[in-house]
Design an enzyme around this catalytic site. Structure first.
Site, mmCIF file in Angstrom:
data_model
loop_
_atom_site.group_PDB
_atom_site.id
_atom_site.type_symbol
_atom_site.label_atom_id
_atom_site.label_comp_id
_atom_site.label_asym_id
_atom_site.label_seq_id
_atom_site.Cartn_x
_atom_site.Cartn_y
_atom_site.Cartn_z
ATOM 1 N N ASP A 1 4.466 -14.944 -0.356
ATOM 2 C CA ASP A 1 4.789 -14.950 -1.783
ATOM 3 C C ASP A 1 6.110 -15.660 -2.053
ATOM 4 O O ASP A 1 6.869 -15.977 -1.135
ATOM 5 C CB ASP A 1 4.839 -13.507 -2.336
ATOM 6 C CG ASP A 1 5.549 -12.538 -1.395
ATOM 7 O OD1 ASP A 1 6.371 -12.983 -0.579
ATOM 8 O OD2 ASP A 1 5.275 -11.337 -1.481
ATOM 9 N N HIS B 1 2.333 -1.624 -2.089
ATOM 10 C CA HIS B 1 1.956 -3.029 -2.299
ATOM 11 C C HIS B 1 2.006 -3.801 -0.981
ATOM 12 O O HIS B 1 2.733 -3.446 -0.048
ATOM 13 C CB HIS B 1 2.800 -3.691 -3.392
ATOM 14 C CG HIS B 1 4.206 -4.048 -3.022
ATOM 15 N ND1 HIS B 1 5.151 -4.366 -3.968
ATOM 16 C CD2 HIS B 1 4.849 -4.133 -1.832
ATOM 17 C CE1 HIS B 1 6.288 -4.652 -3.362
ATOM 18 N NE2 HIS B 1 6.132 -4.511 -2.070
ATOM 19 N N GLU C 1 0.370 -5.426 -6.503
ATOM 20 C CA GLU C 1 0.917 -4.150 -6.956
ATOM 21 C C GLU C 1 -0.216 -3.173 -7.294
ATOM 22 O O GLU C 1 -1.373 -3.591 -7.455
ATOM 23 C CB GLU C 1 1.766 -4.395 -8.210
ATOM 24 C CG GLU C 1 2.915 -5.384 -8.010
ATOM 25 C CD GLU C 1 4.112 -4.797 -7.269
ATOM 26 O OE1 GLU C 1 3.958 -3.814 -6.517
ATOM 27 O OE2 GLU C 1 5.218 -5.345 -7.435
ATOM 28 N N ASN D 1 5.465 1.614 -2.960
ATOM 29 C CA ASN D 1 4.317 1.905 -3.824
ATOM 30 C C ASN D 1 2.997 1.437 -3.196
ATOM 31 O O ASN D 1 1.973 1.432 -3.853
ATOM 32 C CB ASN D 1 4.509 1.250 -5.204
ATOM 33 C CG ASN D 1 4.543 -0.274 -5.126
ATOM 34 O OD1 ASN D 1 4.414 -0.862 -4.059
ATOM 35 N ND2 ASN D 1 4.708 -0.908 -6.271
HETATM 36 P P1 PGA Z 1 11.131 -4.361 2.590
HETATM 37 O O1 PGA Z 1 9.971 -4.806 1.600
HETATM 38 O O2 PGA Z 1 10.764 -4.909 3.935
HETATM 39 O O3 PGA Z 1 12.359 -4.983 2.027
HETATM 40 O O4 PGA Z 1 11.146 -2.870 2.582
HETATM 41 C C1 PGA Z 1 8.640 -4.667 2.000
HETATM 42 C C2 PGA Z 1 7.733 -4.999 0.842
HETATM 43 O O5 PGA Z 1 8.101 -4.737 -0.318
HETATM 44 O O6 PGA Z 1 6.625 -5.483 1.098
#
Ligand code: PGA
Length: 244
Positions: free
Chosen positions: A67, A138, A143, A136
């Protein structure tokens, strides 16, 4: 789904790097799907060490990131292009022309999404997709509530994700509201998936992934339908799952 529980973040990162390195040795022209965020940082550091000290060769490796924030140019320190270059690509012998991120500055975002899918298909698809997971649930910027039939698309960030990612920005209002993200459909097309999760803030999402039903309320649960998924967790992220 195979699950490896490491004692801490350090060991999780070494294990993840070993999985990625083994795949590169087996297939030097591998197509890797890569993720950003805090979780894979030490995995990238270990892969850099393996390159420097053990000669791990990235010269034929092709990468596609999951992304990119819409509207952040590559020189912006919060763009994922900047993250990938500074945390990984510039320290290894990968050819920059073989590294891809969605074109988040495109005038026509839909066209940029289609092009990205075509580029991935053009090299035969992703061999190994590395993923983090949001609190959450995702994956990428898919999302809760996402349409699982979407390929690469313009995604609107969830409020919880904006709050989570604000730690990387000067203020919450600076966090972009939109990104281009591989969709669940695109992620499911990867031949193998490696998902990393560290810390107790991820324990609930990991519980849902391991024990919950497939539902777009927790987008990562779609991975239950994939035939080759490995989770590498640390103890805190694994604390709610049954280890029998
Ligand atoms: P993080 O993010 O590795 O910074 O915890 C993971 C994500 O949101 O996919």
């Amino acid at each position: 789904m195979r699950i490896f529980v490491a004692k801490d973040y350090h060991d999780l990162s070494l294990e993840a790097a070993k999985v990625v390195a083994d795949e590169i040795v087996q297939k030097p022209g591998i197509v890797l799907g890569l993720a950003t965020g805090a979780t894979p940082l030490a995995m990238y550091r270990e892969l850099i060490r393996m390159h420097r000290e053990e000669g791990l060769d990235f010269s034929q490796v092709i990468t596609f990131n999951l992304d990119e924030y819409i509207g952040l140019p590559p020189a912006n320190i919060n763009s994922y292009r900047y993250y990938m270059f500074h945390n990984f690509f510039r320290h290894i012998n990968i050819k920059l022309k073989n590294t891809h991120l969605p074109n988040a500055m495109a005038v026509d975002v839909d066209e940029a999404c289609q092009e990205y899918e075509q580029q991935i298909a053009g090299v035969g698809g992703i061999d190994l997709q590395v993923l983090g997971i949001g609190q959450n649930g995702h994956i990428g910027f898919n999302e809760p509530g996402v349409d699982f039939a979407l390929g690469t698309h313009r995604a609107q960030l969830d409020e919880a994700t904006i709050a989570d990612n604000a730690r990387f920005f000067a203020s919450r209002s600076d966090v972009p509201r939109y990104a281009i993200s591989l969709g669940i459909k695109s992620i499911m097309q990867a031949k193998k998936i490696l998902l990393l999760a560290s810390g107790n803030s991820k324990a609930r999402a990991i519980y849902e992934l391991v024990h919950g039903a497939v539902s777009n309320a927790t987008p990562a649960t779609f991975l239950k339908l994939h035939h080759d998924v490995q989770l590498i967790l640390d103890e805190p992220a694994a604390m709610h799952i049954s280890r029998a």
